[in-house]
Design a protein around this motif. Structure first.
Motif, PDB file in Angstrom:
ATOM      1  N   PHE A  75       0.777  -1.010   0.077  1.00 56.19           N
ATOM      2  CA  PHE A  75       0.080   0.134  -0.175  1.00 56.19           C
ATOM      3  C   PHE A  75       0.622   1.218  -0.231  1.00 56.19           C
ATOM      4  O   PHE A  75       0.296   2.021  -0.996  1.00 56.19           O
ATOM      5  N   LEU A  76       2.436   1.275   1.215  1.00 57.01           N
ATOM      6  CA  LEU A  76       3.152   2.616   0.431  1.00 57.01           C
ATOM      7  C   LEU A  76       3.544   2.713  -0.052  1.00 57.01           C
ATOM      8  O   LEU A  76       4.022   3.855  -0.558  1.00 57.01           O
ATOM      9  N   ALA A  77       3.420   1.397  -0.517  1.00 57.69           N
ATOM     10  CA  ALA A  77       4.655   1.551  -2.489  1.00 57.69           C
ATOM     11  C   ALA A  77       4.057   2.035  -3.029  1.00 57.69           C
ATOM     12  O   ALA A  77       4.541   3.075  -3.878  1.00 57.69           O
ATOM     13  N   ALA A  78       2.817   1.600  -3.321  1.00 60.63           N
ATOM     14  CA  ALA A  78       2.099   2.162  -4.383  1.00 60.63           C
ATOM     15  C   ALA A  78       1.517   3.751  -4.163  1.00 60.63           C
ATOM     16  O   ALA A  78       1.607   4.610  -5.036  1.00 60.63           O
ATOM     17  N   ARG A 217      -3.095  -1.102  -7.368  1.00 60.37           N
ATOM     18  CA  ARG A 217      -4.071  -0.330  -6.925  1.00 60.37           C
ATOM     19  C   ARG A 217      -4.647  -0.760  -6.156  1.00 60.37           C
ATOM     20  O   ARG A 217      -5.444  -0.943  -5.519  1.00 60.37           O
ATOM     21  N   ALA A 218      -4.900   1.050  -5.445  1.00 65.47           N
ATOM     22  CA  ALA A 218      -4.927   1.124  -3.985  1.00 65.47           C
ATOM     23  C   ALA A 218      -6.366   1.694  -3.483  1.00 65.47           C
ATOM     24  O   ALA A 218      -6.012   3.144  -4.538  1.00 65.47           O
ATOM     25  N   ILE A 219      -7.157   1.561  -3.327  1.00 64.30           N
ATOM     26  CA  ILE A 219      -8.261   2.937  -3.031  1.00 64.30           C
ATOM     27  C   ILE A 219      -8.420   3.212  -1.291  1.00 64.30           C
ATOM     28  O   ILE A 219      -8.095   2.446  -0.757  1.00 64.30           O
ATOM     29  N   GLN A 231     -10.519   3.671   5.140  1.00 58.84           N
ATOM     30  CA  GLN A 231     -11.033   2.596   4.655  1.00 58.84           C
ATOM     31  C   GLN A 231      -9.948   2.167   3.017  1.00 58.84           C
ATOM     32  O   GLN A 231      -9.363   3.059   3.268  1.00 58.84           O
ATOM     33  N   ILE A 232      -9.420   1.467   3.238  1.00 55.58           N
ATOM     34  CA  ILE A 232      -8.467   0.903   2.067  1.00 55.58           C
ATOM     35  C   ILE A 232      -7.936  -0.504   0.979  1.00 55.58           C
ATOM     36  O   ILE A 232      -8.561  -2.133   1.936  1.00 55.58           O
ATOM     37  N   MET A 243      -8.973  -7.712  -9.606  1.00 50.16           N
ATOM     38  CA  MET A 243      -8.825  -8.460  -8.899  1.00 50.16           C
ATOM     39  C   MET A 243      -8.378  -7.659  -7.439  1.00 50.16           C
ATOM     40  O   MET A 243      -7.359  -7.444  -6.930  1.00 50.16           O
ATOM     41  N   THR A 244      -9.047  -7.790  -6.324  1.00 55.04           N
ATOM     42  CA  THR A 244      -9.072  -7.243  -5.510  1.00 55.04           C
ATOM     43  C   THR A 244      -8.587  -8.380  -4.105  1.00 55.04           C
ATOM     44  O   THR A 244      -8.420  -9.543  -4.018  1.00 55.04           O
ATOM     45  N   TYR A 245      -7.290  -8.093  -3.457  1.00 57.82           N
ATOM     46  CA  TYR A 245      -6.734  -9.482  -2.533  1.00 57.82           C
ATOM     47  C   TYR A 245      -6.381  -9.029  -0.722  1.00 57.82           C
ATOM     48  O   TYR A 245      -5.823  -9.988  -0.028  1.00 57.82           O
ATOM     49  N   ALA A 246      -6.970  -7.475  -0.897  1.00 51.37           N
ATOM     50  CA  ALA A 246      -6.815  -7.215   0.394  1.00 51.37           C
ATOM     51  C   ALA A 246      -7.481  -6.055   1.079  1.00 51.37           C
ATOM     52  O   ALA A 246      -8.154  -5.170  -0.063  1.00 51.37           O
ATOM     53  N   MET A 247      -8.734  -5.751   2.125  1.00 48.90           N
ATOM     54  CA  MET A 247      -9.475  -5.099   2.312  1.00 48.90           C
ATOM     55  C   MET A 247      -8.948  -4.791   3.287  1.00 48.90           C
ATOM     56  O   MET A 247      -8.906  -5.188   4.811  1.00 48.90           O
TER      57      MET A 247
END
Lengths: 288, 176
Positions: A75-78, A217-219, A231-232, A243-247
């Motif tokens: 996430f941070l790298a993104a 992709r991070a939202i 929320q991320i 493809m979501t792999y983590a929430m």
């Protein structure tokens, strides 16, 4: 023979490749099973979609340690590596500013398989000094104290714990330090407003593109009033397929950390199990 | 069963064999084609673009092409890694070479196609491997017929140039 004819001829050679009907029927049948009944982890690992470490004997410990930190790292790298957007909203800077004012956070992390089924949910307590506590659905938890280079694993069912010394081999990530550094970048695209848990939120998107790896992709949903992320969502992008792999949900920030949550002292009445299995320690830790 | 699963199954029943054949022709590996067909439908299942597409079968075909070339690139990296480690390649266990009589020629064109931009590659494959009309390709890739003609022409020219630099090309082998 002209070269372009040679090209067409070579493409024609692909057409001549025959596939056995049985092989095609079997492949279609397997794909049908996947659509109708989902897929096993072994099948997923075989297809190379998820690392075979999921079957590793020490998986519960490994996952507790590695998965949340890896997700946070991605996430941070993104955020850090997304190319600057000239329209990147100033408002995102205020989100980062708000994060920088806090000292602790809580969130729930859910990992998903490629069919969108949740694999495992963990609760994460994070301290601004980098320490963290990861609680699994079964109640077992791990506390990592990076300053003292030790970790405590506790099994409340068996009333026992393990104390590990040394630095984890997984990345030593301090969420807060990274978020503060993000002020230097203009990383996010604003996606407008949304609602999460009844609250009005601002939505941002950040994308990381690296050669040889499917883009991530991070939202990020941030509270419109406090400007703090709530929320991320992390997803891989492959051929425009997301493809979501983590929430990461229910993120809450606190002005002060609760020191008892990050203590590496074994609770009273619990038995200390030592030594830790050598193989596990060798895999997960580098001794000081 | 929901509507999305039904659409996926329809596509699988109607085009599954064609997609498997396409994956086999682009990977030259039966075991990989089988795995990639499953991966394709897993990915389609999570793809809003697929369910919103007016041409879901064409969408699936293009996704299959991309998946196959992604696999080829990954395989290339794995190969280099194994070579670096000094490990022997054990590919013969997976796909007897005699399954593909003209393997060398096929590998060569796949190597060249892999060097094209994805849009060029898609257009060339749809035109020359699937023998589709320019108008049909244009509808699938969101371009005009005229643009697709130009893309195919440029792609063939690019492939011609790339072929000249191939070590296996007669012109190059005769020099050495």
């Amino acid at each position: 023979m002209p070269a372009d004819d040679d090209i067409i001829q070579r493409i024609d050679s692909l057409k001549k490749i025959q596939v056995h009907d049985e092989a095609a029927a079997q492949a279609v049948d397997l794909a049908r099973q996947r659509i109708l009944h989902g897929t096993s982890r072994q099948a997923v690992a075989r297809a190379g979609l998820r690392g075979s470490w999921t079957d590793f004997a020490f998986r519960p410990w490994f996952v507790r340690l590695a998965t949340p930190l890896t997700v946070i790292l991605v996430f941070l790298a993104a955020l850090l590596l997304t190319p600057g957007n000239k329209d990147a909203p100033r408002i995102f800077a205020s989100v980062l500013e708000a994060v920088a004012q806090t000292e602790a956070a809580f969130c729930q992390l859910t990992n998903y398989d490629e069919l969108g089924k949740p694999l495992e949910r963990q609760s994460l307590y994070l301290s601004a000094n980098g320490n963290c506590r990861i609680v699994g659905e079964d109640g077992r938890y791990t506390v990592h104290d990076f300053r003292q280079s030790k970790s405590l694993i506790v099994d409340p069912d068996k009333k026992q714990g393990w104390l590990l010394h040394g630095r984890p081999k997984t990345p030593n990530i301090n969420l807060y330090e990274y978020l503060r550094d993000l002020h230097r970048t203009n990383p996010a695209i604003e996606l407008g407003t949304d609602h999460v848990d009844g609250k009005e939120v601002l939505k941002f998107q950040a994308t990381i593109v690296q050669e040889g790896i499917s883009p991530t992709r991070a939202i990020i949903w941030a509270d419109a009033r406090s400007k703090l992320p709530v929320q991320i969502e992390l997803a891989t992008l492959h051929n425009d397929v997301s493809m979501t792999y983590a929430m990461i949900r229910h993120i809450r920030f606190y002005a002060e950390p609760d020191p008892t949550l990050f203590s590496t002292e074994l609770p009273s009445g619990y038995a200390l199990v030592n030594p830790v299995r050598e193989a596990a320690e060798r895999l997960l830790y580098e001794s000081d | 069963m929901d509507q999305q699963a039904r659409l996926l199954l329809d596509i699988l029943e109607q085009h599954g064999r064609d997609l498997h054949r396409l994956l086999f022709r682009l990977t030259l590996r039966a075991d990989v084609a089988e795995d990639l067909l499953q991966d394709l439908f897993v990915k389609l299942q999570r793809s809003p673009g697929f369910f919103e597409s007016k041409l879901p079968a064409a969408y699936a075909r293009r996704a299959a092409m991309h998946l196959a070339f992604d696999w080829r690139r990954q395989e290339q990296r794995r190969k280099k890694y194994r070579e670096f480690l000094g490990e022997e390649m054990a590919v013969a266990d997976h796909h007897p070479a005699d399954a593909v009589a003209n393997q060398e020629q096929a590998q060569c064109i796949l190597r060249l196609l892999d060097q094209l931009p994805p849009l060029y590659r898609d257009c060339v494959l749809l035109r020359y491997l699937h023998e589709q009309e320019y108008a049909s390709i244009a509808a699938q890739v969101g371009k005009t017929e005229h643009q697709v003609r130009a893309i195919c022409s440029k792609a063939i020219k690019r492939l011609r140039d790339l072929l000249r630099t191939e070590p296996s090309h007669p012109r190059n082998s005769s020099r050495s």
